[in-house]
Design a protein around this motif. Structure first.
Motif, PDB file in Angstrom:
ATOM      1  N   LYS A  61      49.907  33.798  34.477  1.00  0.00           N
ATOM      2  CA  LYS A  61      49.066  34.565  35.419  1.00  0.00           C
ATOM      3  C   LYS A  61      49.744  35.784  36.004  1.00  0.00           C
ATOM      4  O   LYS A  61      49.171  36.449  36.875  1.00  0.00           O
ATOM      5  CB  LYS A  61      48.679  33.640  36.577  1.00  0.00           C
ATOM      6  CG  LYS A  61      47.747  32.545  36.160  1.00  0.00           C
ATOM      7  CD  LYS A  61      47.336  31.725  37.361  1.00  0.00           C
ATOM      8  CE  LYS A  61      46.525  30.523  36.926  1.00  0.00           C
ATOM      9  NZ  LYS A  61      46.922  29.307  37.587  1.00  0.00           N
ATOM     10  N   ILE A  62      50.973  36.074  35.543  1.00  0.00           N
ATOM     11  CA  ILE A  62      51.774  37.084  36.252  1.00  0.00           C
ATOM     12  C   ILE A  62      51.079  38.458  36.316  1.00  0.00           C
ATOM     13  O   ILE A  62      51.255  39.188  37.281  1.00  0.00           O
ATOM     14  CB  ILE A  62      53.222  37.160  35.688  1.00  0.00           C
ATOM     15  CG1 ILE A  62      54.156  37.863  36.675  1.00  0.00           C
ATOM     16  CG2 ILE A  62      53.307  37.817  34.330  1.00  0.00           C
ATOM     17  CD1 ILE A  62      54.461  37.092  37.893  1.00  0.00           C
ATOM     18  N   PHE A  63      50.274  38.786  35.328  1.00  0.00           N
ATOM     19  CA  PHE A  63      49.621  40.105  35.359  1.00  0.00           C
ATOM     20  C   PHE A  63      48.201  40.054  35.915  1.00  0.00           C
ATOM     21  O   PHE A  63      47.504  41.060  35.906  1.00  0.00           O
ATOM     22  CB  PHE A  63      49.633  40.734  33.958  1.00  0.00           C
ATOM     23  CG  PHE A  63      51.039  41.035  33.487  1.00  0.00           C
ATOM     24  CD1 PHE A  63      51.831  41.964  34.157  1.00  0.00           C
ATOM     25  CD2 PHE A  63      51.586  40.381  32.391  1.00  0.00           C
ATOM     26  CE1 PHE A  63      53.136  42.230  33.755  1.00  0.00           C
ATOM     27  CE2 PHE A  63      52.890  40.644  31.981  1.00  0.00           C
ATOM     28  CZ  PHE A  63      53.663  41.565  32.662  1.00  0.00           C
ATOM     29  N   THR A  64      47.777  38.895  36.398  1.00  0.00           N
ATOM     30  CA  THR A  64      46.424  38.846  36.971  1.00  0.00           C
ATOM     31  C   THR A  64      46.494  39.181  38.458  1.00  0.00           C
ATOM     32  O   THR A  64      47.383  38.706  39.172  1.00  0.00           O
ATOM     33  CB  THR A  64      45.762  37.448  36.790  1.00  0.00           C
ATOM     34  OG1 THR A  64      46.613  36.507  37.432  1.00  0.00           O
ATOM     35  CG2 THR A  64      45.587  37.079  35.341  1.00  0.00           C
ATOM     36  N   PRO A  65      45.565  40.013  38.955  1.00  0.00           N
ATOM     37  CA  PRO A  65      45.618  40.439  40.356  1.00  0.00           C
ATOM     38  C   PRO A  65      45.414  39.286  41.340  1.00  0.00           C
ATOM     39  O   PRO A  65      45.763  39.392  42.522  1.00  0.00           O
ATOM     40  CB  PRO A  65      44.480  41.459  40.470  1.00  0.00           C
ATOM     41  CG  PRO A  65      43.674  41.334  39.231  1.00  0.00           C
ATOM     42  CD  PRO A  65      44.456  40.614  38.209  1.00  0.00           C
ATOM     43  N   LYS A  70      53.220  36.274  47.314  1.00  0.00           N
ATOM     44  CA  LYS A  70      54.407  35.427  47.503  1.00  0.00           C
ATOM     45  C   LYS A  70      54.861  34.822  46.166  1.00  0.00           C
ATOM     46  O   LYS A  70      56.063  34.749  45.888  1.00  0.00           O
ATOM     47  CB  LYS A  70      54.086  34.307  48.500  1.00  0.00           C
ATOM     48  CG  LYS A  70      55.273  33.422  48.754  1.00  0.00           C
ATOM     49  CD  LYS A  70      54.991  32.336  49.733  1.00  0.00           C
ATOM     50  CE  LYS A  70      56.163  31.385  49.773  1.00  0.00           C
ATOM     51  NZ  LYS A  70      55.952  30.261  50.663  1.00  0.00           N
ATOM     52  N   THR A  71      53.891  34.419  45.349  1.00  0.00           N
ATOM     53  CA  THR A  71      54.240  33.815  44.058  1.00  0.00           C
ATOM     54  C   THR A  71      54.873  34.861  43.145  1.00  0.00           C
ATOM     55  O   THR A  71      55.852  34.594  42.456  1.00  0.00           O
ATOM     56  CB  THR A  71      52.982  33.222  43.391  1.00  0.00           C
ATOM     57  OG1 THR A  71      52.295  32.446  44.370  1.00  0.00           O
ATOM     58  CG2 THR A  71      53.318  32.361  42.208  1.00  0.00           C
ATOM     59  N   ARG A  72      54.299  36.079  43.178  1.00  0.00           N
ATOM     60  CA  ARG A  72      54.848  37.160  42.371  1.00  0.00           C
ATOM     61  C   ARG A  72      56.292  37.465  42.804  1.00  0.00           C
ATOM     62  O   ARG A  72      57.182  37.638  42.000  1.00  0.00           O
ATOM     63  CB  ARG A  72      53.985  38.418  42.554  1.00  0.00           C
ATOM     64  CG  ARG A  72      53.887  39.289  41.329  1.00  0.00           C
ATOM     65  CD  ARG A  72      53.004  40.485  41.620  1.00  0.00           C
ATOM     66  NE  ARG A  72      51.598  40.140  41.739  1.00  0.00           N
ATOM     67  CZ  ARG A  72      50.775  40.034  40.704  1.00  0.00           C
ATOM     68  NH1 ARG A  72      51.216  40.279  39.503  1.00  0.00           N
ATOM     69  NH2 ARG A  72      49.511  39.707  40.879  1.00  0.00           N
ATOM     70  N   LEU A  73      56.483  37.516  44.121  1.00  0.00           N
ATOM     71  CA  LEU A  73      57.823  37.787  44.663  1.00  0.00           C
ATOM     72  C   LEU A  73      58.798  36.684  44.243  1.00  0.00           C
ATOM     73  O   LEU A  73      59.926  36.947  43.814  1.00  0.00           O
ATOM     74  CB  LEU A  73      57.750  37.893  46.196  1.00  0.00           C
ATOM     75  CG  LEU A  73      59.050  38.188  46.911  1.00  0.00           C
ATOM     76  CD1 LEU A  73      59.525  39.604  46.583  1.00  0.00           C
ATOM     77  CD2 LEU A  73      58.882  38.047  48.425  1.00  0.00           C
ATOM     78  N   LYS A 271      40.517  34.049  48.010  1.00  0.00           N
ATOM     79  CA  LYS A 271      40.208  33.600  46.648  1.00  0.00           C
ATOM     80  C   LYS A 271      41.461  33.480  45.753  1.00  0.00           C
ATOM     81  O   LYS A 271      41.369  33.062  44.607  1.00  0.00           O
ATOM     82  CB  LYS A 271      39.190  34.538  46.010  1.00  0.00           C
ATOM     83  CG  LYS A 271      39.663  35.975  45.907  1.00  0.00           C
ATOM     84  CD  LYS A 271      38.638  36.847  45.217  1.00  0.00           C
ATOM     85  CE  LYS A 271      39.144  38.280  45.215  1.00  0.00           C
ATOM     86  NZ  LYS A 271      38.216  39.216  44.669  1.00  0.00           N
ATOM     87  N   GLU A 272      42.628  33.847  46.285  1.00  0.00           N
ATOM     88  CA  GLU A 272      43.831  33.777  45.459  1.00  0.00           C
ATOM     89  C   GLU A 272      44.162  32.321  45.103  1.00  0.00           C
ATOM     90  O   GLU A 272      44.001  31.422  45.908  1.00  0.00           O
ATOM     91  CB  GLU A 272      45.026  34.381  46.206  1.00  0.00           C
ATOM     92  CG  GLU A 272      44.949  35.888  46.251  1.00  0.00           C
ATOM     93  CD  GLU A 272      46.065  36.478  47.099  1.00  0.00           C
ATOM     94  OE1 GLU A 272      46.405  37.522  46.985  1.00  0.00           O
ATOM     95  OE2 GLU A 272      46.601  35.896  47.879  1.00  0.00           O
TER      96      GLU A 272
END
Ligand code: HEM
Ligand code: HEM
Length: 278
Positions: A61-65, A70-73, A271-272
């Motif tokens: 999911k790394i490229f999904t908005p 926090k998860t991306r970080l 919705k994240e």
């Protein structure tokens, strides 16, 4: 739930081992440092394995908005951590004098600089990494120590205190009795030389400088006299060492935790979707 307790114990042991590694003079010096440095590598692979589902889900999911900031970080931080930790361990292997004395390479001083710098950077990033998981740490501690009705689980508390006391006693005993295990390394690797990096055992004179391979002539791994620099901690006492580096972590964790709480959580959209940790 059981898996979370296993994770918690492993995390605590990794944290303790890591801070002890920040000073190569603690316990019995280099033999402990090098072996524990390799063991922590295995522990980290296990740690990643225990979080494998998170790694797979987040990678997908790394490229999904929709992925929370926090998860991306966390993902980015984990990649940096992996690179730095690998750099510390691999550079450690190439400057090794006890476990891999035959692998020592030219340019020892710059490798030692890389080893030292990546260890410091890893220390700081592990602090941030723990800060991002501080809520998890607190919730596991709470669940372990309190019943649903809010009563303290005295049995668990007593077991935790007893385990920590046994660990502390074991370390104290090891620190006071262990002597450098140099036997099999000494005759093979010990070389006398005027050139190249030297041990400075504090009372070297003239020709009593030695190649960096193999232990110093007096076997003094323990007091750190075998190198010019004092390491980072300045103390050989494992407890002071732990206090020193846990205090450094606290200085990173406390503000980072509150910044994360304020900025990242207020930005999170309803919705994240958060990938499951376990
Ligand atoms: C002393 C070193 C470390 C400590 C104390 C530590 C601590 C923690 C804690 C408390 C958690 C949350 C609970 C858990 O799943 O265990 C966690 C999660 C995680 N750690 Fe570490 N960690 C360390 C080093 C590393 C390193 C070097 C990596 C390398 C990539 C790493 C990767 C991860 C991953 C992938 C997760 C789950 C995903 C997430 O970040 O939420 N950790 N760590
Ligand atoms: C997470 C793992 C590790 C950490 C955090 C770590 C950290 C450190 C630190 C902070 C120093 C002192 C550097 C200085 O004062 O310039 C050091 C020195 C050293 N480390 Fe590591 N290290 C790790 C793993 C290893 C491994 C796996 C090996 C070898 C197999 C190793 C071998 C050495 C050696 C030979 C020294 C030089 C000792 C001296 O000053 O004479 N380290 N390490």
């Amino acid at each position: 739930m059981k898996k979370n307790y296993i994770k918690m114990v492993l995390d605590l042991l990794m944290a303790i081992t890591f801070v002890l590694l920040m000073n190569p003079r603690v316990l019995n010096g280099l033999p402990f440092h090098e072996i524990a440095g390799l063991v922590i590598g295995v522990a980290i692979l296990t740690h990643i394995g225990l979080n494998w589902r998170w790694v797979i889900n987040t990678t997908k999911k790394i490229f999904t908005p929709k992925l929370p900031g926090k998860t991306r970080l966390s993902y980015l931080l984990n990649i940096l951590l992996l690179i730095l930790m690998a750099t510390v361990i691999i550079s450690g292997i190439f400057i090794s004098r006890v476990v891999f004395p035959n692998l020592a390479v030219e340019g020892w001083h710059s490798l030692r600089g890389i080893h030292s710098f990546s260890a410091d950077a890893t220390l700081a990033l592990v602090g941030l990494h723990i800060a991002l998981h501080w809520q998890w740490v607190m919730s596991i501690c709470k669940k372990a120590l309190k019943t649903k009705e809010g009563k303290l689980r005295k049995g668990i508390l007593a077991s935790v205190i007893l385990s920590l006391a046994i660990l502390a006693g074991g370390m104290q005993w090891y620190a006071s009795t262990a002597t450098p295990s140099m036997g099999e390394f000494y005759p093979k690797q010990f070389q006398q030389s005027d050139a190249g990096p030297s041990f400075n055992n504090g009372n070297n004179t003239g020709n009593s400088t030695f190649s960096h391979q193999g232990p110093p002539p007096n076997g003094d791994f323990r007091d750190g006299k075998f190198h010019g620099k004092d390491g980072h901690g300045g103390s050989n006492n494992p407890f002071l060492e732990m206090l020193n580096y846990f205090a450094i972590w606290a200085v990173i964790i406390i503000p980072a935790y509150f910044v994360e709480k304020r900025i990242l959580r207020s930005k999170r959209k309803p919705k994240e979707v958060q990938p499951k940790l376990s």
